[in-house]
Design a protein around this motif. Structure first.
Motif, mmCIF file in Angstrom:
data_model
loop_
_atom_site.group_PDB
_atom_site.id
_atom_site.type_symbol
_atom_site.label_atom_id
_atom_site.label_comp_id
_atom_site.label_asym_id
_atom_site.label_seq_id
_atom_site.Cartn_x
_atom_site.Cartn_y
_atom_site.Cartn_z
ATOM 1 N N GLN A 286 36.462 38.257 42.054
ATOM 2 C CA GLN A 286 37.436 39.215 41.523
ATOM 3 C C GLN A 286 36.826 40.144 40.461
ATOM 4 O O GLN A 286 37.530 40.621 39.575
ATOM 5 C CB GLN A 286 38.649 38.477 40.945
ATOM 6 C CG GLN A 286 39.442 37.719 41.993
ATOM 7 C CD GLN A 286 40.779 37.228 41.482
ATOM 8 O OE1 GLN A 286 41.690 38.012 41.198
ATOM 9 N NE2 GLN A 286 40.910 35.920 41.349
ATOM 10 N N THR B 236 41.751 42.489 41.865
ATOM 11 C CA THR B 236 42.594 41.505 41.184
ATOM 12 C C THR B 236 43.625 40.967 42.162
ATOM 13 O O THR B 236 44.339 41.744 42.811
ATOM 14 C CB THR B 236 43.317 42.140 39.983
ATOM 15 O OG1 THR B 236 42.346 42.621 39.052
ATOM 16 C CG2 THR B 236 44.234 41.132 39.297
ATOM 17 N N PHE C 40 45.345 42.116 47.116
ATOM 18 C CA PHE C 40 44.599 42.475 45.919
ATOM 19 C C PHE C 40 44.872 43.929 45.555
ATOM 20 O O PHE C 40 45.239 44.743 46.410
ATOM 21 C CB PHE C 40 43.083 42.345 46.169
ATOM 22 C CG PHE C 40 42.593 40.941 46.399
ATOM 23 C CD1 PHE C 40 42.158 40.162 45.339
ATOM 24 C CD2 PHE C 40 42.544 40.410 47.681
ATOM 25 C CE1 PHE C 40 41.683 38.873 45.544
ATOM 26 C CE2 PHE C 40 42.070 39.125 47.902
ATOM 27 C CZ PHE C 40 41.652 38.364 46.833
ATOM 28 N N LYS D 17 40.488 46.865 40.735
ATOM 29 C CA LYS D 17 40.339 46.669 39.303
ATOM 30 C C LYS D 17 39.716 47.926 38.711
ATOM 31 O O LYS D 17 38.520 48.168 38.840
ATOM 32 C CB LYS D 17 39.473 45.443 39.016
ATOM 33 C CG LYS D 17 39.371 45.092 37.545
ATOM 34 C CD LYS D 17 38.641 43.757 37.353
ATOM 35 C CE LYS D 17 39.526 42.590 37.773
ATOM 36 N NZ LYS D 17 38.883 41.270 37.487
#
Length: 371
Positions: free
Chosen positions: A282, A286, A367, A370
């Protein structure tokens, strides 16, 4: 199995498989024994030892130089077979991955659509989005999305030219103008810098062909559009990555050539992820959501495929024999391939059905990038 049997004995066994001489009831018993052996191999005796083995596997994955291994072999084994043969084994949507049977009474055709709808719900798909189907296979999801969301632009990425030809033909027949297929190897492919980024990326049973997940997710995250708002005001509609993988409940492992028939014949360079594996990667994404689907759904899917293959045996063998001759091989190689697919479907069905689908199954993940 290869630990206890000599190469000569194994070769005789593989030859019998290639000719269909091992009856299904015996084959299932052999497969169940091999599954139990696999469980013994990945169990290191204690929670502490298993945790240490998993972390070592994660570190080895991170240290790999390339995203995937043996991509040409995987193509040859699964995706460069004649479309006419493989498609006659699948449902009407040609979904070559697990379907879902909520009541157990669904037909394969219904189960295909139900799983697609589950993807749409979890990935929060809406009409008008820019969507990438990463590892699009025979185009089942790409075509479904192009039909369901006519104002969306759908890009499918596959490393098989045979698949692109099939999908392009299907899109033309259905009058779909919002679908484009790109043939490329994810190891080396990248979208041009400065080009439009995606609102959604979906990947269905492609990650199992990969080896370096940190490198892969770094690349894929860069294809998602950046957040539209700052850290104090979250984006109400962030770009999302949806992943469907098959997995073992606790332990990731690789398919190595020394493992025997499955690795050598159908899954060269492949990986069996664990359900929690992606949580260790990750740095660039995220996790927002994760869920497990019992392996019984995949077992049912595979047995539905097997029933279709058997119901069209004469035609399927003929297609594969003619394909072998075109490649300069003996006609018998086509017959071998037909039986190999049969064994593949049975082997996978037994694996995913083991312990009521609670040992191996399906992981679904959402996800966000990020930023």
């Amino acid at each position: 199995m290869s630990v206890f049997l000599s190469d000569s004995v194994l070769n005789v066994g593989y030859a019998l498989l290639d000719q269909g001489y091992i009856p299904d009831f015996a084959l299932r018993q052999i497969i169940r024994a091999l599954c139990k052996q696999r469980l013994r191999e990945i169990d290191h005796g204690s929670f502490e030892a298993n945790a240490a083995a998993k972390m070592q596997w994660i570190e080895v994955s991170r240290s790999r130089v390339t995203i995937a291994d043996a991509t040409d072999a995987a193509n040859e084994q699964h995706y460069e077979v004649p479309a006419a043969f493989l498609l006659q084994c699948l449902g009407p949507r040609a979904k070559y991955s697990s379907c879902i049977y909520p009541t157990g009474k669904e037909t394969l055709a219904e189960a295909e659509v139900l799983m697609f709808e589950e993807y749409c719900k979890k990935a929060q798909l809406m009409d008008g989005q820019y969507v990438l189907d990463l590892g699009c296979g025979w185009g089942s999801l790409s075509l479904f999305l192009a039909e369901k969301y006519p104002r969306s632009r759908i890009i499918g990425l596959s490393n098989s030219y045979a698949q692109k030809l099939h999908i392009d033909e299907q899109a033309s027949k259905r009058g779909l103008k919002n679908l484009k297929i790109i043939t490329a190897d994810v190891n080396i492919f990248n979208f041009e810098e400065g080009c439009e980024r995606f609102d959604r990326i979906l990947s269905i049973e492609m990650f199992e062909h990969m080896r370096n997940y940190d490198m892969l997710l770094r690349k894929v995250a860069s294809w998602l559009r950046p957040s539209k708002s700052g850290p104090t005001s979250p984006d109400p509609d962030p770009a999302l990555l949806f992943i469907h993988i098959f997995c073992h409940r606790t332990s990731p492992y690789n398919f190595e050539q020394s493992d025997g028939w499955m690795a050598q014949t159908f899954f060269s360079g492949g990986t069996m992820p664990s359900y929690d594996m992606l949580l260790y990667f990750q740095d660039h994404v995220t996790l927002l959501d994760a869920s497990y689907v019992s392996g019984t759904h995949y077992s049912r899917t595979l047995y539905d495929w097997l029933a279709l293959q058997d119901s069209r045996a004469a035609e399927g063998i003929k297609i594969l024999q003619e394909h072998a001759v075109k490649k300069g091989l003996p006609r018998e190689e086509g017959s071998k391939m037909w039986y190999r697919f049969r064994v593949f479907f049975i082997a996978c069905a037994e694996l995913f059905g083991m312990k009521g689908g609670q040992e191996w199954g399906i992981g679904l993940y959402v996800f966000k990038r990020k930023d």
